[in-house]
Design a protein around this motif. Sequence first.
Motif, mmCIF file in Angstrom:
data_model
loop_
_atom_site.group_PDB
_atom_site.id
_atom_site.type_symbol
_atom_site.label_atom_id
_atom_site.label_comp_id
_atom_site.label_asym_id
_atom_site.label_seq_id
_atom_site.Cartn_x
_atom_site.Cartn_y
_atom_site.Cartn_z
ATOM 1 N N LEU A 1 -23.993 56.803 -22.591
ATOM 2 C CA LEU A 1 -25.526 56.452 -22.365
ATOM 3 C C LEU A 1 -25.761 55.976 -20.903
ATOM 4 O O LEU A 1 -25.129 55.173 -20.709
ATOM 5 C CB LEU A 1 -26.196 55.649 -23.456
ATOM 6 N N PRO A 2 -26.798 56.742 -20.334
ATOM 7 C CA PRO A 2 -27.224 56.223 -19.112
ATOM 8 C C PRO A 2 -27.741 54.641 -19.403
ATOM 9 O O PRO A 2 -28.525 54.310 -20.281
ATOM 10 C CB PRO A 2 -28.489 56.907 -18.491
ATOM 11 N N SER A 3 -27.932 54.070 -18.131
ATOM 12 C CA SER A 3 -28.213 52.493 -18.146
ATOM 13 C C SER A 3 -29.671 52.425 -17.494
ATOM 14 O O SER A 3 -30.145 51.310 -17.149
ATOM 15 C CB SER A 3 -27.238 51.585 -17.690
ATOM 16 N N PRO B 1 -23.387 42.478 -28.459
ATOM 17 C CA PRO B 1 -22.433 42.976 -27.221
ATOM 18 C C PRO B 1 -22.151 44.445 -27.280
ATOM 19 O O PRO B 1 -22.040 45.059 -26.145
ATOM 20 C CB PRO B 1 -21.280 42.393 -27.416
ATOM 21 N N LYS B 2 -21.916 45.014 -28.469
ATOM 22 C CA LYS B 2 -21.619 46.597 -28.503
ATOM 23 C C LYS B 2 -23.126 47.367 -27.981
ATOM 24 O O LYS B 2 -22.717 48.300 -27.134
ATOM 25 C CB LYS B 2 -21.621 46.816 -29.981
ATOM 26 N N LEU B 3 -24.299 46.766 -28.277
ATOM 27 C CA LEU B 3 -25.496 47.553 -27.932
ATOM 28 C C LEU B 3 -25.398 47.393 -26.162
ATOM 29 O O LEU B 3 -25.718 48.441 -25.582
ATOM 30 C CB LEU B 3 -26.657 47.062 -28.409
ATOM 31 N N VAL B 4 -25.215 46.187 -25.872
ATOM 32 C CA VAL B 4 -25.288 45.809 -24.320
ATOM 33 C C VAL B 4 -24.311 46.636 -23.674
ATOM 34 O O VAL B 4 -24.459 47.416 -22.463
ATOM 35 C CB VAL B 4 -25.169 44.228 -24.063
ATOM 36 N N ALA B 5 -22.967 46.736 -24.184
ATOM 37 C CA ALA B 5 -22.024 47.511 -23.533
ATOM 38 C C ALA B 5 -22.278 48.897 -23.441
ATOM 39 O O ALA B 5 -21.880 49.689 -22.523
ATOM 40 C CB ALA B 5 -20.648 47.310 -24.328
ATOM 41 N N ARG B 6 -23.037 49.792 -24.445
ATOM 42 C CA ARG B 6 -23.437 50.930 -24.473
ATOM 43 C C ARG B 6 -24.591 51.323 -23.426
ATOM 44 O O ARG B 6 -24.538 52.234 -23.133
ATOM 45 C CB ARG B 6 -23.733 51.318 -25.854
ATOM 46 N N HIS B 7 -25.569 50.241 -23.421
ATOM 47 C CA HIS B 7 -26.580 50.817 -22.701
ATOM 48 C C HIS B 7 -26.892 50.013 -21.282
ATOM 49 O O HIS B 7 -27.709 50.207 -20.460
ATOM 50 C CB HIS B 7 -28.049 50.296 -23.457
ATOM 51 N N PHE B 8 -26.012 49.104 -21.039
ATOM 52 C CA PHE B 8 -26.025 48.268 -19.610
ATOM 53 C C PHE B 8 -24.824 48.379 -18.933
ATOM 54 O O PHE B 8 -23.751 48.387 -19.419
ATOM 55 C CB PHE B 8 -26.514 46.916 -19.960
ATOM 56 N N ARG C 1 -25.422 44.385 -17.265
ATOM 57 C CA ARG C 1 -24.596 44.031 -18.303
ATOM 58 C C ARG C 1 -24.423 42.542 -18.545
ATOM 59 O O ARG C 1 -24.939 42.064 -19.704
ATOM 60 C CB ARG C 1 -23.204 44.611 -18.416
ATOM 61 N N GLY C 2 -24.144 41.712 -17.664
ATOM 62 C CA GLY C 2 -24.189 40.306 -17.903
ATOM 63 C C GLY C 2 -25.704 39.646 -17.989
ATOM 64 O O GLY C 2 -25.650 38.774 -18.669
ATOM 65 N N PHE C 3 -26.481 40.396 -17.113
ATOM 66 C CA PHE C 3 -27.770 39.961 -17.315
ATOM 67 C C PHE C 3 -28.378 39.808 -18.851
ATOM 68 O O PHE C 3 -29.095 39.061 -19.257
ATOM 69 C CB PHE C 3 -28.746 40.386 -16.402
ATOM 70 N N ALA C 4 -28.286 41.119 -19.177
ATOM 71 C CA ALA C 4 -28.644 41.426 -20.764
ATOM 72 C C ALA C 4 -27.808 40.554 -21.630
ATOM 73 O O ALA C 4 -28.511 40.086 -22.559
ATOM 74 C CB ALA C 4 -28.334 42.954 -21.045
ATOM 75 N N ARG D 1 -25.107 36.813 -15.370
ATOM 76 C CA ARG D 1 -25.461 37.781 -14.557
ATOM 77 C C ARG D 1 -24.535 37.516 -13.134
ATOM 78 O O ARG D 1 -24.311 38.715 -12.364
ATOM 79 C CB ARG D 1 -26.914 37.738 -13.904
ATOM 80 N N LEU D 2 -24.254 36.376 -12.568
ATOM 81 C CA LEU D 2 -23.280 35.990 -11.686
ATOM 82 C C LEU D 2 -21.768 36.189 -12.045
ATOM 83 O O LEU D 2 -20.908 36.409 -10.987
ATOM 84 C CB LEU D 2 -23.717 34.521 -11.014
#
Length: 428
Positions: free
Chosen positions: A18-20, A137-144, A149-152, A292-293
Motif C-alpha cells: 500500500l502507498p504511504s 505494528p502490522k498496520l504501521v508496517a503496511r501503511h507507513f 514508520r518509527g514516528f507512527a 522517529r530518530l
Amino acid sequence: MAQDPMTAKTAAAGDDALPSSGPYRWVLLAGVWLLYYGFGLTTVSMAPLVQPIRQDLGIGDGAMGSVLGAWPLVYIVVAIPCGAFLDRVGTRRALLLAAGVIAASCACRAAAQGYVSMVLAVALFGLGGPLISIGAPKLVARHFTGSDRGFAMGIYLTGPALGGITALSLTNAVLMPLFDGNWRAVLLLYGAAVLGAGLCWLLLSARMPADGGGGHGEAGLRGQARTFADLLRRPIVQTVLAMSVCTFFLNHSLNNWLVEILRRSGMTADVAGYWAALPVLCGVLGALTIPRLALPHRRLAMLLALILAAAAATMLLHLPAGPGLATGLMLQGIARSSMMTILMLVLLEAEGIGSRHAGSAGGLFFSAAEIGGVLGPVTLGLTADLTGGFDAGLWLLTALCGCLLALLWRLSLLLRPAALPVSDTDGA
C-alpha cells in the motif's frame, strides 16, 4: 547472519504494497491509538489497586504477583496463533475482537470473588491483548515507510502510556473516593472505556483496505509452520527475541509493582500514584521523539543509551522521595517506552519480513517477550515476600540490564555491517 542492506530495505518497504502518502492512514492510526489507550488503561488498572484487592480477596504479595502475571502467561501461549490469525482475518476484525475480549476481562475482574476467579479474569486479557500488540505494528508496517514508520509507532505507543497515566493518577485520587472505595466499580468503568474504544475503531476503520485472507504467500497451517521455523532460524530474530524477554521482565516488573514500591517507601496511595505517573509521562515524550530518530545507523547507539538509562533507574529507585528518585523515574519512563519499539523496528525490517509476515513475526516477538512479562511481576512479588521488601528485586533488575548489554553486543555483530550502508541513504 548479517542482512544485505538492499534486501533489508526491500523487505522493509518494497513488499508493503500500500502507498504511504494517503491521509486515511492517520485516521486508522487514531483508531489503533484508542485501542492501545484501552490496552494500557487495563494493564495498569490493577497496580493502584493492589492493596484493596489484596485485602478484599485475602491474598499475599506472592499470590498477587501471580495475579499480575496471569495475562502475560496466556500471552505466551496465544501470541503466535494470534499473529497467524491476524494475518488471515485482517487487522480490522482482529482488533475489534480484541477490544471486546479486553472489556470482558475488566468486567470479570470486577466480579471476582477470590484468588482463582481473579487469576482467570486477568488471564482473559491475554487472549485479546496480543491482537492489539501484533495488529498495531502490522498496520504501521503496511501503511507507513521510512522515518514515518518509527514516528507512527511512537504515536500509537503514547496510547498505552496515557492509558497508564489515567489509571495511575485518577484511580486513588479521584475514582476510588468517587465510588466510596469500591475498586470493582472502578474496573467496570475502565471496561466501559475499552468497549467505547472498540466502537470508535469500528467506525474509523470502515474504509480500511482488506489485509487478511492469507493472500500474502503460503496458505495453510503447514505453510504457517514453515514461516515460523524460517523466522526462528535467523540469528537476528533469535537475538531480538532474547532481548525482548529481558525488556519485558524489566517493564512488567515495574509497571505492576511501582505504586506499591513507592507506597512502602512511605508515600500515601494517591501520592504514590502521582509519582508512578511520572515515568509514564516521560514515556509519552520519549515515544514521540526517540522511535522517529531510530534509523538503522543509529539504533545500536540508541539501544545502548536506553539500557544504561534503565540500569540507572533501577538503582535510583532505592532512594527516598527527592530529585534522585524523580530522575530514576524519568529514566525508567524513557527507557521502557522506546526499547520495545526499536527492537520491533529491527525485527520488522529484517530480511524477508516486512508487512508480509509482520503478524507472524509480531506473534513470535510477543510470545517470547511475555515470558519476561510473566516472570517479572511474579519474581518481584516472591522476592518481596522472602525478603520483606523490594530492594533485592530492584538489584535483580539492575543485573538484568547487564544481560541486555551482552545481547546488544551480539546484535551489533549481526546488524552493523548492514546498518552502515543503509544509513547513507536513510539519513539523507
